[in-house]
Design a protein around this motif. Structure first.
Motif, short mmCIF file in Angstrom:
data_model
loop_
_atom_site.label_atom_id
_atom_site.label_comp_id
_atom_site.label_asym_id
_atom_site.label_seq_id
_atom_site.Cartn_x
_atom_site.Cartn_y
_atom_site.Cartn_z
N GLY A 1 0.62 9.90 -9.03
CA GLY A 1 1.86 9.51 -8.36
C GLY A 1 1.80 8.10 -7.81
O GLY A 1 1.45 7.15 -8.52
N ALA A 2 2.11 7.95 -6.53
CA ALA A 2 2.18 6.63 -5.89
C ALA A 2 0.84 5.89 -5.89
O ALA A 2 0.82 4.66 -5.76
N ASN A 3 -0.26 6.60 -6.05
CA ASN A 3 -1.56 5.94 -6.06
C ASN A 3 -1.70 4.93 -7.20
O ASN A 3 -2.50 3.99 -7.10
N SER A 4 -0.95 5.13 -8.28
CA SER A 4 -1.06 4.22 -9.42
C SER A 4 0.00 3.13 -9.37
O SER A 4 0.10 2.32 -10.30
N ARG B 1 -9.30 1.43 8.61
CA ARG B 1 -7.97 1.01 8.15
C ARG B 1 -7.78 1.53 6.74
O ARG B 1 -8.69 1.48 5.92
N MET B 2 -6.60 2.04 6.45
CA MET B 2 -6.30 2.59 5.13
C MET B 2 -5.31 1.70 4.41
O MET B 2 -4.26 1.33 4.96
N ILE B 3 -5.64 1.34 3.17
CA ILE B 3 -4.73 0.62 2.29
C ILE B 3 -4.48 1.50 1.07
O ILE B 3 -5.42 1.84 0.34
N GLY B 4 -3.25 1.91 0.88
CA GLY B 4 -2.91 2.79 -0.23
C GLY B 4 -1.41 3.00 -0.26
O GLY B 4 -0.66 2.22 0.33
N ALA B 5 -0.98 4.07 -0.92
CA ALA B 5 0.46 4.30 -1.05
C ALA B 5 0.76 5.78 -1.14
O ALA B 5 -0.04 6.57 -1.67
N VAL B 6 1.91 6.14 -0.61
CA VAL B 6 2.46 7.49 -0.75
C VAL B 6 3.89 7.36 -1.23
O VAL B 6 4.49 6.28 -1.22
#
Length: 290
Positions: free
Chosen positions: A116-119, A60-65
């Motif tokens: 970018g969105a990662n932060s 499962r991936m938790i993150g952002a784009v």
């Protein structure tokens, strides 16, 4: 020892990798011609989630784009590899993270990451179960990693890359920390950590308990195409092997074999065999050495 691989939840970065392959790396101020350009999915978090899924784990991936074409492509790529993306946030107004990478003919690289969105994402609304192994890295904000450590009640792993000073609270929560040799030297507090895996490139890898070496495994000699995703594949394999109940030496040997396959693949998210195949290889190699 379990025959079923554990569920791994990765909290981390999702990037578009823009890779220029050249004969050699440029020196300061130098312009090199003749490069070959590629764009492909990347980010340490996404790389580890994809590796876990391709090795046969439940990932499962938790993150952002960002809400852009690159972000939608990254989510599609994760899903296509078998990763659960329900908790990947799409952030309006943020660009998808990007890594600018130069790779030479020997597989060595230089990398600049634009987060970018990662932060910009949080863990609001995200739940963790006690059965999940949570794997984090440091390409996202340290507050997000700390929050994941506090919320997670199961096995918690930190790939402490890129290296930085780590709060005592975070280190005390880690059941396993994974670093390369340089990162281990840059984070002195790891000498007192519960369990640390250290990779040494051509010299293999080792596991240390409170600074004492308790297991090691040699590296495999293979042609190198790209080292960008090798460490991430190693992390996923080591976590899966340890959590499946394999002894430390076997787990390291399995992870080294996976990393060796990864460096032979030009992709940041290399094709991998099921983990069972690497376990069989490691077992056969150990028997042959007896």
């Amino acid at each position: 020892m379990s025959n079923q691989l554990p569920a791994v939840t990765v909290v981390g970065s999702i990037n578009l990798d823009i890779i220029a392959t050249t004969d050699r790396l440029p020196t300061a101020g130098e312009t090199l011609g003749g490069g070959v350009l590629q764009q492909q999915p990347g980010g340490k978090g996404a790389n580890q989630a994809v590796a876990a899924a391709r090795l046969g784990g439940s990932a499962r991936m938790i993150g952002a784009v960002g809400d852009d074409a690159q972000g939608h492509l990254m989510v599609q790529s994760l899903s296509g590899a078998g990763v659960n993306t329900a908790d990947v946030a799409v952030l309006d107004g943020d660009a998808t993270g990007t890594a600018l990478i130069v790779v030479d003919r020997d597989g060595e690289n230089q990398i600049v990451v634009c987060p970018g969105a990662n932060s910009g994402f949080s863990l609001d609304g995200v739940e963790f179960s006690a059965e999940e192994t949570v794997l984090c890295q440091l390409e996202v904000g340290l507050p997000v990693v700390l929050e994941a450590a506090r919320r997670s009640t199961g096995f918690f792993v930190l790939n402490a890359a890129p290296a930085m000073d780590l709060p005592a609270e975070l280190l005390e929560r880690c059941d396993l920390v994974i670093v390369n040799e340089s990162e281990y030297q840059l984070i002195p507090a790891l000498a007192d950590a519960k369990l640390v895996a250290v990779t040494y490139g051509k010299d293999g890898s080792a596991l240390l308990e409170r600074g004492r070496r308790v297991a090691e495994a040699p590296a495999l000699s293979v042609p190198v195409a790209n080292t960008v995703g090798a460490g991430d594949a190693f992390c996923a394999a080591l976590v899966l092997a340890i959590r499946a109940g394999h002894d430390y030496a076997t787990a390291l040997a399995v992870a080294n074999a996976v990393g060796a396959d990864a460096v032979g693949d030009p992709s940041s998210q290399p094709a991998l065999a099921p983990l069972e195949e690497y376990i069989a290889r490691a077992t056969e190699a150990a028997v042959a050495c007896q």
